[in-house]
Enzyme design. Sequence first.
Site, PDB file in Angstrom:
ATOM      1  N   LYS A  52      42.650 -34.888 100.654  1.00 12.86           N
ATOM      2  CA  LYS A  52      41.494 -34.368  99.866  1.00 12.86           C
ATOM      3  C   LYS A  52      41.697 -34.877  98.161  1.00 12.86           C
ATOM      4  O   LYS A  52      42.626 -35.105  98.195  1.00 12.86           O
ATOM      5  CB  LYS A  52      41.231 -33.080 100.306  1.00 12.86           C
ATOM      6  N   ASP A  99      46.017 -29.915 110.216  1.00 11.54           N
ATOM      7  CA  ASP A  99      44.576 -30.865 110.339  1.00 11.54           C
ATOM      8  C   ASP A  99      44.112 -32.288 110.453  1.00 11.54           C
ATOM      9  O   ASP A  99      43.055 -32.946 111.224  1.00 11.54           O
ATOM     10  CB  ASP A  99      43.363 -30.262 109.139  1.00 11.54           C
ATOM     11  N   HIS A 146      45.144 -36.266 114.224  1.00 12.24           N
ATOM     12  CA  HIS A 146      44.238 -38.490 114.311  1.00 12.24           C
ATOM     13  C   HIS A 146      45.425 -39.179 113.667  1.00 12.24           C
ATOM     14  O   HIS A 146      45.523 -39.942 114.197  1.00 12.24           O
ATOM     15  CB  HIS A 146      43.761 -38.021 112.347  1.00 12.24           C
ATOM     16  N   GLU A 193      40.564 -39.273 101.636  1.00  5.07           N
ATOM     17  CA  GLU A 193      39.329 -38.965 101.512  1.00  5.07           C
ATOM     18  C   GLU A 193      38.878 -37.854 100.387  1.00  5.07           C
ATOM     19  O   GLU A 193      40.015 -37.479  99.584  1.00  5.07           O
ATOM     20  CB  GLU A 193      39.241 -37.749 102.617  1.00  5.07           C
ATOM     21  N   ARG A 196      25.405 -17.272 121.402  1.00  9.94           N
ATOM     22  CA  ARG A 196      25.353 -15.908 121.132  1.00  9.94           C
ATOM     23  C   ARG A 196      23.838 -15.085 120.644  1.00  9.94           C
ATOM     24  O   ARG A 196      23.508 -14.642 121.254  1.00  9.94           O
ATOM     25  CB  ARG A 196      26.581 -14.857 119.833  1.00  9.94           C
ATOM     26  N   HIS A 238      38.234 -37.174 117.401  1.00  8.96           N
ATOM     27  CA  HIS A 238      37.095 -37.683 117.364  1.00  8.96           C
ATOM     28  C   HIS A 238      37.962 -39.168 116.804  1.00  8.96           C
ATOM     29  O   HIS A 238      36.878 -40.062 116.872  1.00  8.96           O
ATOM     30  CB  HIS A 238      36.143 -36.726 116.778  1.00  8.96           C
ATOM     31  N   LYS A 244      39.180 -29.394 118.934  1.00  4.21           N
ATOM     32  CA  LYS A 244      40.237 -29.180 117.986  1.00  4.21           C
ATOM     33  C   LYS A 244      39.643 -28.211 116.990  1.00  4.21           C
ATOM     34  O   LYS A 244      38.552 -27.739 116.927  1.00  4.21           O
ATOM     35  CB  LYS A 244      40.913 -30.620 117.276  1.00  4.21           C
ATOM     36  N   LYS A 304      35.778 -43.370 117.218  1.00  6.57           N
ATOM     37  CA  LYS A 304      35.630 -44.718 116.068  1.00  6.57           C
ATOM     38  C   LYS A 304      35.540 -46.137 116.914  1.00  6.57           C
ATOM     39  O   LYS A 304      36.702 -46.506 117.508  1.00  6.57           O
ATOM     40  CB  LYS A 304      36.390 -44.428 114.968  1.00  6.57           C
TER      41      LYS A 304
HETATM   42  C1  BG6 Z   1      38.504 -33.696 110.751  1.00  9.92           C
HETATM   43  C2  BG6 Z   1      39.359 -32.326 109.740  1.00  9.92           C
HETATM   44  O1  BG6 Z   1      39.226 -33.402 112.152  1.00  9.92           O
HETATM   45  O2  BG6 Z   1      38.292 -34.924 110.455  1.00  9.92           O
HETATM   46  C3  BG6 Z   1      38.452 -32.671 109.050  1.00  9.92           C
HETATM   47  O3  BG6 Z   1      39.481 -30.976 110.273  1.00  9.92           O
HETATM   48  C4  BG6 Z   1      38.442 -34.598 108.169  1.00  9.92           C
HETATM   49  O4  BG6 Z   1      39.353 -31.710 107.941  1.00  9.92           O
HETATM   50  C5  BG6 Z   1      38.158 -34.752 109.199  1.00  9.92           C
HETATM   51  O5  BG6 Z   1      37.762 -34.394 106.885  1.00  9.92           O
HETATM   52  C6  BG6 Z   1      38.012 -36.471 109.212  1.00  9.92           C
HETATM   53  O6  BG6 Z   1      36.998 -37.443 109.468  1.00  9.92           O
HETATM   54  P1  BG6 Z   1      35.988 -38.520 109.007  1.00  9.92           P
HETATM   55  O7  BG6 Z   1      35.568 -38.812 110.337  1.00  9.92           O
HETATM   56  O8  BG6 Z   1      35.106 -38.335 108.358  1.00  9.92           O
HETATM   57  O9  BG6 Z   1      36.726 -39.657 109.255  1.00  9.92           O
END
Ligand code: BG6
Length: 484
Positions: free
Chosen positions: A331, A235, A240, A216, A51, A178, A148, A182
């Site tokens: 987290k 999430d 994942h 994390e 935008r 993603h 996502k 990896k």
């Molecule tokens: C994302 C989540 O998809 O993946 C985040 O929304 C998370 O909350 C992240 O922190 C973790 O990705 P990575 O590559 O840092 O393990």
Amino acid sequence: MVARVIPVNTFDLVIFGGTGDLARRKILPGLFRRFLSGQMPADSRVIGAARSDLNSAGYRDMVRAAIDEFGGDEKAETKKLDAFLAQLEYVPVDAKGDGGWKELAALSRTDVVRAFYFSVAPSLFGDLAERLHTHGIAGPKSRIVVEKPFGRDLDSAKELNATLAQHFDESQIYRIDHYLGKETVQNLMAVRFGNILFEPLWNNHYVDHIQITVAETVSVGGRGAYYDRSGAMRDMVQNHLMQLLCLIAMEPPSKFGADEVRDEKLKVIRALQQVEPHHIVRGQYDAGKDTQSYREDAENPRSFTESFIAMRCEIANWRWSGVPFYLRTGKMLKARSSEITVVFKELGHSIFEDDDTSHQNTLSIRLQPNEGMDLQVTIKEPGPGGMRLVDVPLDMTFAEALGDTDIEVTDAYERLIMDVIRGNQTLFMRGDEVEAAWGWTDPIIQGWEARNDVPKIYEPGSSGPEDAMMLLHRENRKWRNIKA
Ligand code: BG6
């Protein structure tokens, strides 16, 4: 070992949301790295579309600043950055209106690979898909990349799939997770299907249980509004961790092809049992000395959303029946560490009478950081005093074993974008796979919502709530230590 670079054809990549956070942090620095590796032919273009009222020169300035802020070693390549930026264009586009579409159509080339990255809110997917067609910008060979969250439950995921299907065939849709990009996640498949050593043991005759941990240290700070509507289950687990589970548990596909791999993953998801409430532990991090609590970060003092989840799952099929899969993610934990550990059964009979300890072989695959593999084997404790045994690690760090490769520098996003350009869907989620994953997730979430389940509070910098430890302790098992 020098990484092999596979050339790609000329492409036009349009990034909707081209000024957004993901584009600036991941997509554009990643594309610059691919440019440096020779994977962006000189006549290829990246077209930012958003935008903001920018022109191409303004966009190039923004991208330069983004690479400076978020790039890695590639930042040093300042001379080459100008050449990369020269391949960038920008068109202001109104996803919900008419503005900019004619200009975008005028830039459109039909004789190159065309990919459209929807790095925008899912509520705009339908508008973008429709306008790409009405303005004749996308053709039957174009590809779209979607980010996502792909829905927040089964119904919304079905709706999104149906919306995209009105304009694009499944073979044109690349749903990004993603984690699949990896390096070490792909290594899971190499370890399983490239070695004769493990596969014969990969079943309920030899495996006691499997642990998957994605820990994390970050908080949800800054993303509280989104996160509080998602929680760790939506999430991280639905996407994942589910992908990791599939790769570790799936049957060998007949070849490493997109549908062969995805068919096998889908079978795993469909064989997942519903999880009993007492096999789920949800947690929320407390305030620390200098850190806010989850509820403060989420700006919701009465939030019941989980920033941590641990659960015990089972796969009801011939290979895995009776083998628990323990999943855990959260987290603000003590270290950033993702690993999968296969814990093998104890020997049925020990011939060493001096040894009264129990021994189990374990195979751990470290996904990040310090990517590598660790196989615990049992050997004789050195010295005199009889045949006592001790478990030692056969530890291998991939970077050390392989020398100077690009394990660290190739980010998941750039790898996946190159797969889109090559037309390889193997590492993308198919529509039915995403729906099956939500189909498993929905009743679990509905269950704790109906029970008004309150997450357990855990200390920041810990391994999560005590109850998560109990999940394994009461079955005489133990989580692996979360360590960097
Ligand atoms: C994302 C989540 O998809 O993946 C985040 O929304 C998370 O909350 C992240 O922190 C973790 O990705 P990575 O590559 O840092 O393990």
